[in-house]
Design an enzyme around this catalytic site. Structure first.
Site, PDB file in Angstrom:
ATOM      1  N   ASN A  17       0.844  -1.201   0.000  1.00 26.21           N
ATOM      2  CA  ASN A  17       0.000   0.000   0.000  1.00 26.21           C
ATOM      3  C   ASN A  17       0.879   1.251   0.000  1.00 26.21           C
ATOM      4  OD1 ASN A  17       0.568  -0.886   2.656  1.00 26.21           O
ATOM      5  ND2 ASN A  17      -1.171   0.177   3.525  1.00 26.21           N
ATOM      6  N   GLU A  43       0.249   5.094   0.741  1.00 23.07           N
ATOM      7  CA  GLU A  43      -0.688   6.130   1.202  1.00 23.07           C
ATOM      8  C   GLU A  43      -0.214   7.512   0.761  1.00 23.07           C
ATOM      9  OE1 GLU A  43      -1.295   5.414   5.399  1.00 23.07           O
ATOM     10  OE2 GLU A  43      -2.436   3.591   4.963  1.00 23.07           O
ATOM     11  N   CYS A 100      -4.022   0.746  -2.551  1.00 20.54           N
ATOM     12  CA  CYS A 100      -3.908  -0.530  -1.832  1.00 20.54           C
ATOM     13  C   CYS A 100      -2.792  -1.398  -2.415  1.00 20.54           C
ATOM     14  CB  CYS A 100      -5.221  -1.298  -1.909  1.00 20.54           C
ATOM     15  SG  CYS A 100      -6.530  -0.631  -0.865  1.00 20.54           S
ATOM     16  N   GLU A 137      -2.912  -4.485  -3.325  1.00 18.10           N
ATOM     17  CA  GLU A 137      -3.348  -5.294  -4.468  1.00 18.10           C
ATOM     18  C   GLU A 137      -3.259  -4.480  -5.761  1.00 18.10           C
ATOM     19  OE1 GLU A 137      -4.831  -4.807  -1.585  1.00 18.10           O
ATOM     20  OE2 GLU A 137      -6.050  -6.511  -0.947  1.00 18.10           O
ATOM     21  N   CYS A 145     -10.437  -4.968   0.504  1.00 15.06           N
ATOM     22  CA  CYS A 145     -11.513  -3.982   0.402  1.00 15.06           C
ATOM     23  C   CYS A 145     -12.300  -4.229  -0.890  1.00 15.06           C
ATOM     24  CB  CYS A 145     -10.934  -2.560   0.433  1.00 15.06           C
ATOM     25  SG  CYS A 145     -10.133  -2.076  -1.101  1.00 15.06           S
ATOM     26  N   CYS A 187     -10.491  -3.878  -4.109  1.00  9.71           N
ATOM     27  CA  CYS A 187      -9.472  -4.914  -4.304  1.00  9.71           C
ATOM     28  C   CYS A 187     -10.090  -6.290  -4.506  1.00  9.71           C
ATOM     29  CB  CYS A 187      -8.482  -4.901  -3.147  1.00  9.71           C
ATOM     30  SG  CYS A 187      -7.498  -3.394  -3.170  1.00  9.71           S
TER      31      CYS A 187
END
Ligand code: THU
Length: 127
Positions: free
Chosen positions: A37, A39, A48, A50, A81, A84
């Site tokens: 990830n 950010e 993310c 993925e 999520c 993802c």
């Protein structure tokens, strides 16, 4: 795959959530692609693990995912999520195994179809 996901997680840029995630995809060619990830101070811009791995896979020339590892530091298995679940569905069949992992290894193995039933995918659009 676990090792690559762990190494990617160690490189995660997650200063805001402090929740580091690593992912590793196995493509049909056998090649492995990892991601973490990433950010951002503008929170919604964060990416993310993925998504990072999928970007690496597409840039590497692969288009078919046959196995997925998602690894977090959480005691509970980290379910991907919603985004993802949708993003891999572009490149993976419903039976593709998804391993949800903690630092020590696999906690739960499920499938993309279980995580995303009744998907909207390329086949919906006749592709
Ligand atoms: N995160 C992922 O990398 N993958 C998921 O499937 C769930 C959430 C990241 C996004 C954010 O950087 C952090 O975990 C906390 O939400």
């Amino acid at each position: 795959m676990l090792d690559l996901a762990r190494r990617a997680r160690d490189n995660a840029h997650a200063p805001y959530s402090r929740f580091r995630v690593g992912a590793c995809l196995r493509a049909a060619t056998g090649r492995l692609y990892a991601g973490c990830n990433v950010e951002n101070a503008a929170y919604p811009v964060g990416q993310c693990a993925e998504a990072t791995a999928i970007g690496a896979m597409v840039a590497g020339g692969d288009r078919e995912i046959v196995e997925v590892v998602v690894l977090s530091e959480s005691a509970e298995p980290c379910g991907p999520c919603g985004r993802c679940r949708q993003q891999p569905a572009e490149f993976a069949r419903p039976e593709v195994p998804v391993h949800l992992c903690g630092p020590d290894g696999v906690r739960v193995t499920t499938s993309l179809g279980e995580l995303l039933p009744l998907p909207f995918g390329p086949r919906t659009l006749g592709r």
